[in-house]
Write a protein that holds these residues in place. Structure first.
Motif, PDB file in Angstrom:
ATOM      1  N   PHE A 170       5.260  18.399 -32.059  1.00  9.68           N
ATOM      2  CA  PHE A 170       5.299  17.734 -33.477  1.00  9.68           C
ATOM      3  C   PHE A 170       5.677  16.288 -33.370  1.00  9.68           C
ATOM      4  CE2 PHE A 170       4.889  21.897 -35.204  1.00  9.68           C
ATOM      5  CZ  PHE A 170       5.000  21.959 -36.348  1.00  9.68           C
ATOM      6  N   TYR A 171       6.793  16.099 -32.662  1.00 11.96           N
ATOM      7  CA  TYR A 171       7.081  14.512 -32.322  1.00 11.96           C
ATOM      8  C   TYR A 171       6.007  13.580 -31.495  1.00 11.96           C
ATOM      9  CZ  TYR A 171       9.745  10.589 -30.773  1.00 11.96           C
ATOM     10  OH  TYR A 171      10.027   8.915 -30.724  1.00 11.96           O
ATOM     11  N   GLU A 172       5.172  14.246 -30.755  1.00  9.18           N
ATOM     12  CA  GLU A 172       4.572  13.521 -30.085  1.00  9.18           C
ATOM     13  C   GLU A 172       2.906  13.413 -30.942  1.00  9.18           C
ATOM     14  OE1 GLU A 172       4.057  16.084 -26.484  1.00  9.18           O
ATOM     15  OE2 GLU A 172       5.751  15.085 -25.660  1.00  9.18           O
ATOM     16  N   SER A 173       2.949  14.073 -32.003  1.00  7.47           N
ATOM     17  CA  SER A 173       1.829  13.657 -32.882  1.00  7.47           C
ATOM     18  C   SER A 173       1.973  12.564 -33.734  1.00  7.47           C
ATOM     19  CB  SER A 173       1.724  14.879 -34.206  1.00  7.47           C
ATOM     20  OG  SER A 173       2.724  14.595 -34.897  1.00  7.47           O
ATOM     21  N   GLY A 174       3.208  11.656 -33.628  1.00  9.10           N
ATOM     22  CA  GLY A 174       3.274  10.598 -34.331  1.00  9.10           C
ATOM     23  C   GLY A 174       3.404  10.967 -35.823  1.00  9.10           C
ATOM     24  N   LYS A 175       3.297  11.742 -36.269  1.00  7.52           N
ATOM     25  CA  LYS A 175       3.597  12.021 -37.722  1.00  7.52           C
ATOM     26  C   LYS A 175       4.881  12.114 -38.364  1.00  7.52           C
ATOM     27  CE  LYS A 175      -0.943  14.264 -37.620  1.00  7.52           C
ATOM     28  NZ  LYS A 175      -1.799  15.322 -37.560  1.00  7.52           N
ATOM     29  N   PHE A 176       5.716  12.390 -37.548  1.00  8.57           N
ATOM     30  CA  PHE A 176       7.213  12.680 -37.752  1.00  8.57           C
ATOM     31  C   PHE A 176       8.376  11.493 -37.173  1.00  8.57           C
ATOM     32  CE2 PHE A 176       4.831  16.586 -37.829  1.00  8.57           C
ATOM     33  CZ  PHE A 176       4.890  16.965 -39.200  1.00  8.57           C
ATOM     34  N   GLU A 177       9.429  11.390 -37.955  1.00  7.94           N
ATOM     35  CA  GLU A 177      10.201  10.637 -37.259  1.00  7.94           C
ATOM     36  C   GLU A 177      11.064  11.208 -36.113  1.00  7.94           C
ATOM     37  OE1 GLU A 177      12.623   6.943 -37.080  1.00  7.94           O
ATOM     38  OE2 GLU A 177      10.982   7.407 -38.605  1.00  7.94           O
ATOM     39  N   SER A 178      11.333  12.534 -36.205  1.00 10.28           N
ATOM     40  CA  SER A 178      12.057  13.165 -35.239  1.00 10.28           C
ATOM     41  C   SER A 178      11.631  14.454 -35.412  1.00 10.28           C
ATOM     42  CB  SER A 178      13.700  12.851 -35.298  1.00 10.28           C
ATOM     43  OG  SER A 178      14.327  13.545 -34.375  1.00 10.28           O
ATOM     44  N   ALA A 179      11.952  15.186 -34.068  1.00 10.10           N
ATOM     45  CA  ALA A 179      11.590  16.793 -33.807  1.00 10.10           C
ATOM     46  C   ALA A 179      12.465  17.102 -32.908  1.00 10.10           C
ATOM     47  CB  ALA A 179      10.114  17.242 -33.633  1.00 10.10           C
ATOM     48  N   SER A 180      13.548  18.016 -33.108  1.00  5.72           N
ATOM     49  CA  SER A 180      14.451  18.423 -31.682  1.00  5.72           C
ATOM     50  C   SER A 180      14.487  19.978 -31.955  1.00  5.72           C
ATOM     51  CB  SER A 180      15.732  17.748 -31.857  1.00  5.72           C
ATOM     52  OG  SER A 180      16.224  17.813 -33.060  1.00  5.72           O
ATOM     53  N   PRO A 181      14.453  20.665 -30.685  1.00  5.28           N
ATOM     54  CA  PRO A 181      14.903  21.999 -30.560  1.00  5.28           C
ATOM     55  C   PRO A 181      16.311  22.306 -30.792  1.00  5.28           C
ATOM     56  CG  PRO A 181      14.585  21.060 -28.285  1.00  5.28           C
ATOM     57  CD  PRO A 181      14.364  19.980 -29.261  1.00  5.28           C
TER      58      PRO A 181
END
Length: 187
Positions: A170-181
């Motif tokens: 999700f994060y590496e898609s560049g579509k979101f500010e942040s994504a963390s497990p």
């Protein structure tokens, strides 16, 4: 050098949910990382696993190989439980294990990637992007987070991988500010 390259490439296997053939996670992988403040943080594999299993079939799982068990608010089916394997335990009856994620080293202890991860949208109009990616990776939007633009997502049983790997995607898609497990420490 070519042999080294082939060996390293072999270790880049994606960590996916359990299949009936019982594939094991690699000990070292370039895929073992998460993003923190825009920086890739690499992790070393631990010696335990976080699993989701059907409690009705629990007698089929080697109980002595589970160190901890419990319930999770993300699991809608009351028969589903989580478990943490004892160090270096090898589960033999994987047919009843529905989800599994590796542990990672934190000093001498292990940390565990849970079922959920958090995503921050860039803009409130990006909810449809989140919904589309959630569908693509077979994860569920569990709830809106306590802060604006944040959402908690949960891996479902047909998810394409474990929560840390999907959060990275999700994060590496560049579509979101942040994504963390979501991770937890030793019990």
């Amino acid at each position: 050098f070519m042999l080294f390259f082939v060996l390293c490439s072999t270790l880049l296997i994606a960590c996916e949910p359990i299949t009936p053939n019982g594939d094991q996670y690699p000990v070292v992988s370039a895929d073992d990382y998460y993003w923190y403040n825009g920086e890739k943080i690499y992790l070393e594999r631990g010696n335990q696993e976080y699993i989701i299993y059907d409690d009705v079939l629990r007698s089929e799982i080697d109980k002595e190989k589970l160190e901890y068990t419990g319930t999770d608010r993300h699991l809608k089916d009351s028969n589903l439980k989580w478990g943490i394997t004892k160090p270096n335990a090898v589960l033999t009856d994987l047919e009843h294990v529905l989800y599994r994620a590796p542990s990672y080293k934190m000093g001498e202890d292990n940390i565990f990637v849970l079922l959920s991860f958090d995503v921050k949208l860039r803009d409130s109009n990006d909810l449809s992007i989140l919904q589309n990616m959630a569908e693509q990776y077979h994860v569920e939007i569990f709830k809106e987070g306590p802060l604006p633009l944040w959402y908690e997502l949960v891996c479902t049983l047909p998810s394409s991988s474990h929560a840390m790997d999907i959060a990275n995607r999700f994060y590496e898609s560049g579509k979101f500010e942040s994504a963390s497990p979501s991770m937890t420490g030793v019990y």
